[in-house]
Scaffold this active site. Structure first.
Site, PDB file in Angstrom:
ATOM      1  N   GLY A  62      -8.500  -2.925 -12.336  1.00  0.00           N
ATOM      2  CA  GLY A  62      -8.362  -3.609 -13.620  1.00  0.00           C
ATOM      3  C   GLY A  62      -6.912  -3.873 -13.948  1.00  0.00           C
ATOM      4  N   GLY A  98       1.818   1.764 -17.197  1.00  0.00           N
ATOM      5  CA  GLY A  98       1.586   0.386 -17.602  1.00  0.00           C
ATOM      6  C   GLY A  98       2.842  -0.474 -17.673  1.00  0.00           C
ATOM      7  N   ASP A 224      -8.631  -8.263  -5.125  1.00  0.00           N
ATOM      8  CA  ASP A 224      -8.300  -8.290  -6.554  1.00  0.00           C
ATOM      9  C   ASP A 224      -7.036  -9.107  -6.821  1.00  0.00           C
ATOM     10  OD1 ASP A 224      -7.481  -5.706  -5.160  1.00  0.00           O
ATOM     11  OD2 ASP A 224      -6.073  -5.716  -6.812  1.00  0.00           O
ATOM     12  N   ASP A 234      -0.248 -12.660  -8.398  1.00  0.00           N
ATOM     13  CA  ASP A 234       0.331 -11.323  -8.270  1.00  0.00           C
ATOM     14  C   ASP A 234       1.413 -11.253  -7.191  1.00  0.00           C
ATOM     15  OD1 ASP A 234      -1.103 -10.317 -10.344  1.00  0.00           O
ATOM     16  OD2 ASP A 234      -2.617  -9.329  -9.123  1.00  0.00           O
TER      17      ASP A 234
END
Length: 467
Positions: A62, A98, A224, A234
């Site tokens: 995620g 994060g 992903d 990404d």
């Protein structure tokens, strides 16, 4: 995020998005781009997804450090999602901070824009925010946030997430959303899922051809990290090859070379097979029927990739048409570059100087070739191939070739120099690179040094998954 500082703002992209110039430097905007305040009228969202990472199935991933902060319509009527990367923990951070560091944020900020101006399908970046906040990676670094922009951040792994949880209703809901927003020509068709997946597979095949023709290595081609829109997604341990090596690995965390340059097309196809498997419940109620449809879609990848790749090689060689026999010509040149450890980008750029009707050695490229005997023999075949299609207008051919063979790519040593200066509070080099890569195919004499091979002591710069 403490002490947010606007390091760079992408004015050109802001114009495309319809964001007023007056907001530049506005404290409220900086707060939103740092993740300290919400976009008006929008609640931030973090997405769940799963994925195959280096071939291994991971059921729970995620947006661990990314937040979707807005969805807007551009003046052209196109939908765009605005996402922050590095703004802090999310429900999917898996106990981590994060955050993103300045080093990796600069690399993503630069490369996404460089790829866009090279003509590669990609997400883009609107802003780069820095902070004094310490972040622990291999060493203690400072935090940063990039604001990423894309029509969608939905990934192959988004569909894998629901399939492996047997949540077929949610799987269909997500597919309908993607079709309605991004493939509207398929809305309502009885076979819309099969048609949509066919387009995704074909877009992915063409994206791999774009990467290969530019010597770009992604580094982490997990499912992903693959977009259902066929976008480059990404930017982590990526790299443009300097010296050509078929088995070049840009990510030093990739110990087995799974994502080497030569493996990228096959990995792209394998990732498509994982998406198709996840979407089997959408294709037919009967498993065998679904498998047959999925197999037919899967088999579209190889011919689409082969056609796109040969067209790109033909363009790089300045050929009007792509012929099957050109495979031997392309492989011959690549073999010469590999044996001589010659620079991929510079070699193709220099090749545009060749004169089709002359026996004069090819200036520019010949000075950098090691295996001159093999190269001179190859040049004879190349000139014959040009003459076979009456392709003897050297100036016109050079112009065509220079539109597809870039003068400038984001080499690791260039990014590293900008990073090192930025870590000292000097962002001038970052601005120079952003300007340079808006015109990667143009001669920019005042910046000629940026097209040179890396210095000997900077050829072995390594990047990892934290990069």
């Amino acid at each position: 995020m403490p002490d947010p500082v606007l390091i760079h703002f992408n004015d050109a992209l802001a114009d495309e998005l319809g964001l007023a110039h007056q907001v530049l430097g506005c404290e409220a905007l900086i707060g939103m781009l740092a993740g300290n305040s919400a976009w008006p009228g929008y609640a931030p969202i973090a997405s769940a997804y799963a994925g195959h990472q280096f071939g291994a199935w991971v059921p729970q991933l995620g947006d661990g450090r990314a937040l979707l902060i807005a969805e807007i319509a551009t003046p052209a009527g196109e939908r765009r999602e605005i996402q922050l990367k590095g703004s802090g923990p999310t429900p999917y951070s898996r106990g981590l901070d994060g955050r993103a560091v300045l080093r990796s944020s600069i690399r993503e900020y630069l490369c996404s824009e460089a790829m866009h101006h090279l003509g590669v399908s990609t997400t883009r970046c609107l802003s780069l925010i820095g902070s004094s906040e310490p972040v622990q990676r291999e060493t203690v670094e400072t935090a940063a946030v990039v604001c990423r922009v894309s029509p969608s951040f939905v990934r192959f792994g988004s569909f894998e997430y629901f399939f492996h949880r047997r949540q077929n209703e949610q799987l269909a809901t997500l597919a309908e959303h993607v079709i309605e927003e991004h493939y509207p020509h398929l809305i309502g068709l009885p076979d819309r899922y099969a048609r949509w997946l066919t387009e995704v597979v074909e877009r992915t095949a063409r994206l791999m051809a774009q990467w290969q023709s530019l010597g770009f290595c992604h580094g982490v081609m997990n499912t992903d990290n693959f977009s259902v829109l066929g976008l480059t997604l990404d930017y982590g341990p990526y790299g443009f090859m300097d010296r050509f090596r078929q088995h070049h690995v840009c990510n030093h965390s990739d110990y087995e070379g799974r994502y080497a340059y030569s493996a990228q097309p096959q990995v792209g196809q394998w990732n498509c097979s994982r998406l198709l498997r996840a979407c089997l419940p959408l294709l037919a109620e009967d498993t065998q029927a679904a498998l047959e449809i999925g197999t037919g879609i899967f088999e579209r990848y190889a011919p689409v990739y082969a056609q796109a790749m040969m067209r790109r090689w033909a363009d790089k060689l300045g050929l009007f048409e792509a012929r099957e026999s050109d495979t031997e010509l392309v492989n011959g040149l690549l073999s010469i570059l590999q044996r001589g450890k010659n620079d991929f980008t510079r070699s193709f750029r220099h090749l545009s100087r060749l004169e089709a009707l002359s026996d004069v050695p090819a200036a520019g490229i010949r000075e950098e070739i090691t295996d001159l005997e093999a190269f001179d023999a190859w040049i004879v075949d190349y000139r014959a191939r040009l003459r076979s299609e009456q392709n003897t207008d050297d100036a016109a051919r050079a112009e065509r070739m220079n539109r597809v063979n870039p003068k400038y790519v984001l080499r690791n040593h260039l990014a590293q120099r900008a990073i090192e200066q930025a870590e000292q509070g000097d962002y001038a080099e970052l601005a120079v690179l952003m300007s340079l890569f808006r015109r990667p195919y143009d001669e920019q004499p005042e910046l000629e040094s940026y097209a040179e091979e890396p210095p000997a002591d900077q050829c072995s710069i390594e990047v990892s998954c934290s990069s």
